[in-house]
Write a protein that holds these residues in place. Structure first.
Motif, PDB file in Angstrom:
ATOM      1  N   ASN A 123     129.475  94.699  13.816  1.00 55.54           N
ATOM      2  CA  ASN A 123     128.443  93.697  13.577  1.00 55.54           C
ATOM      3  C   ASN A 123     127.154  94.121  14.276  1.00 55.54           C
ATOM      4  OD1 ASN A 123     126.951  91.012  13.800  1.00 55.54           O
ATOM      5  ND2 ASN A 123     128.778  90.424  12.636  1.00 55.54           N
ATOM      6  N   ALA A 174     123.414  90.584  12.835  1.00 58.69           N
ATOM      7  CA  ALA A 174     122.978  89.787  11.681  1.00 58.69           C
ATOM      8  C   ALA A 174     123.908  89.936  10.484  1.00 58.69           C
ATOM      9  CB  ALA A 174     121.559  90.182  11.275  1.00 58.69           C
ATOM     10  N   LYS A 175     124.716  90.984  10.481  1.00 53.65           N
ATOM     11  CA  LYS A 175     125.619  91.234   9.346  1.00 53.65           C
ATOM     12  C   LYS A 175     126.699  92.223   9.765  1.00 53.65           C
ATOM     13  CE  LYS A 175     122.799  95.022   7.467  1.00 53.65           C
ATOM     14  NZ  LYS A 175     121.896  95.037   8.621  1.00 53.65           N
ATOM     15  N   LEU A 230     128.138  86.899   6.049  1.00 51.21           N
ATOM     16  CA  LEU A 230     128.715  85.769   6.767  1.00 51.21           C
ATOM     17  C   LEU A 230     129.535  86.242   7.963  1.00 51.21           C
ATOM     18  CD1 LEU A 230     129.896  83.604   3.728  1.00 51.21           C
ATOM     19  CD2 LEU A 230     127.783  83.376   5.047  1.00 51.21           C
ATOM     20  N   ALA A 231     129.424  85.522   9.085  1.00 49.17           N
ATOM     21  CA  ALA A 231     130.181  85.882  10.289  1.00 49.17           C
ATOM     22  C   ALA A 231     131.666  85.592  10.135  1.00 49.17           C
ATOM     23  CB  ALA A 231     129.629  85.119  11.491  1.00 49.17           C
ATOM     24  N   SER A 232     132.028  84.649   9.293  1.00 47.80           N
ATOM     25  CA  SER A 232     133.406  84.194   9.115  1.00 47.80           C
ATOM     26  C   SER A 232     134.378  85.367   8.981  1.00 47.80           C
ATOM     27  CB  SER A 232     133.490  83.314   7.867  1.00 47.80           C
ATOM     28  OG  SER A 232     134.806  82.920   7.615  1.00 47.80           O
ATOM     29  N   LEU A 244     134.708  84.784  12.277  1.00 49.67           N
ATOM     30  CA  LEU A 244     134.112  84.532  13.580  1.00 49.67           C
ATOM     31  C   LEU A 244     133.166  83.343  13.473  1.00 49.67           C
ATOM     32  CD1 LEU A 244     135.128  87.533  13.761  1.00 49.67           C
ATOM     33  CD2 LEU A 244     133.319  87.879  15.445  1.00 49.67           C
ATOM     34  N   SER A 245     132.817  82.770  14.581  1.00 48.31           N
ATOM     35  CA  SER A 245     131.932  81.602  14.560  1.00 48.31           C
ATOM     36  C   SER A 245     130.462  81.987  14.436  1.00 48.31           C
ATOM     37  CB  SER A 245     132.123  80.763  15.823  1.00 48.31           C
ATOM     38  OG  SER A 245     131.828  81.536  16.985  1.00 48.31           O
ATOM     39  N   ALA A 246     130.124  83.242  14.794  1.00 52.09           N
ATOM     40  CA  ALA A 246     128.728  83.681  14.735  1.00 52.09           C
ATOM     41  C   ALA A 246     128.690  85.202  14.741  1.00 52.09           C
ATOM     42  CB  ALA A 246     127.940  83.127  15.923  1.00 52.09           C
ATOM     43  N   HIS A 247     127.568  85.757  14.286  1.00 47.60           N
ATOM     44  CA  HIS A 247     127.362  87.203  14.370  1.00 47.60           C
ATOM     45  C   HIS A 247     127.177  87.603  15.834  1.00 47.60           C
ATOM     46  CE1 HIS A 247     127.136  87.980  10.105  1.00 47.60           C
ATOM     47  NE2 HIS A 247     126.227  87.032   9.941  1.00 47.60           N
ATOM     48  N   VAL A 248     127.892  88.633  16.253  1.00 45.94           N
ATOM     49  CA  VAL A 248     127.792  89.125  17.630  1.00 45.94           C
ATOM     50  C   VAL A 248     127.573  90.633  17.569  1.00 45.94           C
ATOM     51  CG1 VAL A 248     128.938  89.348  19.849  1.00 45.94           C
ATOM     52  CG2 VAL A 248     129.338  87.313  18.449  1.00 45.94           C
TER      53      VAL A 248
END
Length: 222
Positions: free
Chosen positions: A96, A99-100, A67-69, A71-75
Motif C-alpha cells: 500500500n 492511497a492505493k 479501496l483499503a478493504s 483493512l480499515s484504511a490505507h496504510v
C-alpha cells in the motif's frame, strides 16, 4: 528492613535489564541466534543463515486497488498477499502506498515486451453505433476491454489457439500506459485517452475514407 532494601535493589536491577533488552528492539525469529545488527526483525533458522522455510504474509481478499478493504484504511508500507480475483486485483503480493494497493510483482516476465500494439479493431464512424453519444457528438471506445476480450480468447467463434498453447497475458488496466502514435487527422478529431484505456473521439462534419483512415494504438507496460 535490610532484606527489603536488597529485594528492592534486585527488582530495580531486573527492570533496568529488561528495559535495556526491550530498547534494543531487535528480534530473531526461527532460532536463538542474535539478529543482524542492522535488522529490526531477523528471520534466521541457523547461524549459517540458511533455511528450508519461508515467510508467509497475511492472506486477505482485496476488493480493488482503490479501496483499503478489508483493512480499515490505507496504510503506507502495508504488505499483504491477496487471494481474490475481482475488479482490478488478482492473486499476488500487494503493498500500500498510502492511497492505493500496488502489485509487487505484476504478471510481466522477462520475455513480455515493454510495449505492444493494440489488437486490430474497427473504430465506428456510424452515429447509429451504441458507442456514439448524440449529445456530445462523441464516440467512446474501451480499448482495454477490447484488448482483454481478444487476448483472453473470449469469443471461441472468432478466435483459436495452437494445440498445446496455454494463454496470453492479460495485464491489469493500471499496469499499462496508452498511446496513439498515428491517426487520420482528416477524419478523427478531439482525440482523448484515459489512464485506463478508454478512447474518446469526434468526427469531422465532412470526411472521406482513405487508405490512411486508421489509428496506431500502443500499450506500454509500466
Amino acid at each position: 528492613m535490610k532484606t527489603t532494601t536488597t529485594l528492592n535493589k534486585l527488582l530495580l536491577l531486573c527492570i533496568v535489564i529488561c528495559f535495556c533488552k526491550i530498547s534494543q528492539a531487535q528480534v530473531t525469529i526461527g532460532s536463538g541466534e542474535s539478529p543482524n545488527i542492522d535488522a529490526l526483525l531477523d528471520l534466521k533458522e541457523t547461524s549459517a543463515g540458511v533455511s528450508n522455510k519461508g515467510l508467509l504474509l497475511p492472506r486477505v481478499s482485496l476488493t480493488s486497488t482503490a479501496l483499503a478493504s478489508p483493512l480499515s484504511a490505507h496504510v503506507a508500507g502495508m504488505t499483504v498477499y491477496n487471494t481474490a480475483s475481482t475488479g482490478d486485483v488478482t492473486p499476488g503480493h500487494y503493498y500500500n502506498d498510502g492511497a492505493k494497493w500496488v502489485k509487487l510483482f505484476p504478471e510481466v516476465s522477462s520475455v513480455t515486451p515493454k510495449f505492444f500494439y493494440m489488437p486490430s479493431v474497427v473504430l465506428p464512424t456510424d452515429t447509429a453505433d451504441p458507442s456514439y453519444n448524440s449529445g456530445t457528438q462523441e464516440f467512446t471506445i474501451d480499448l482495454y476491454a477490447l484488448y482483454g476480450e481478444q487476448f483472453g480468447l473470449t469469443n471461441s467463434a472468432s478466435s483459436v489457439k495452437g494445440a498445446g498453447a496455454t494463454t496470453l497475458p492479460v495485464l491489469a488496466s493500471n499496469a499499462m500506459e496508452y498511446f496513439i502514435t498515428y491517426y487520420d487527422n482528416t477524419v478523427f478529431q478531439n482525440i482523448a485517452l484515459s489512464n485506463t484505456g478508454v478512447l474518446k473521439y469526434k468526427l469531422f462534419a465532412q470526411f472521406t475514407y482513405s487508405e490512411k483512415t486508421f489509428m496506431n494504438i500502443v500499450f506500454k507496460v509500466k
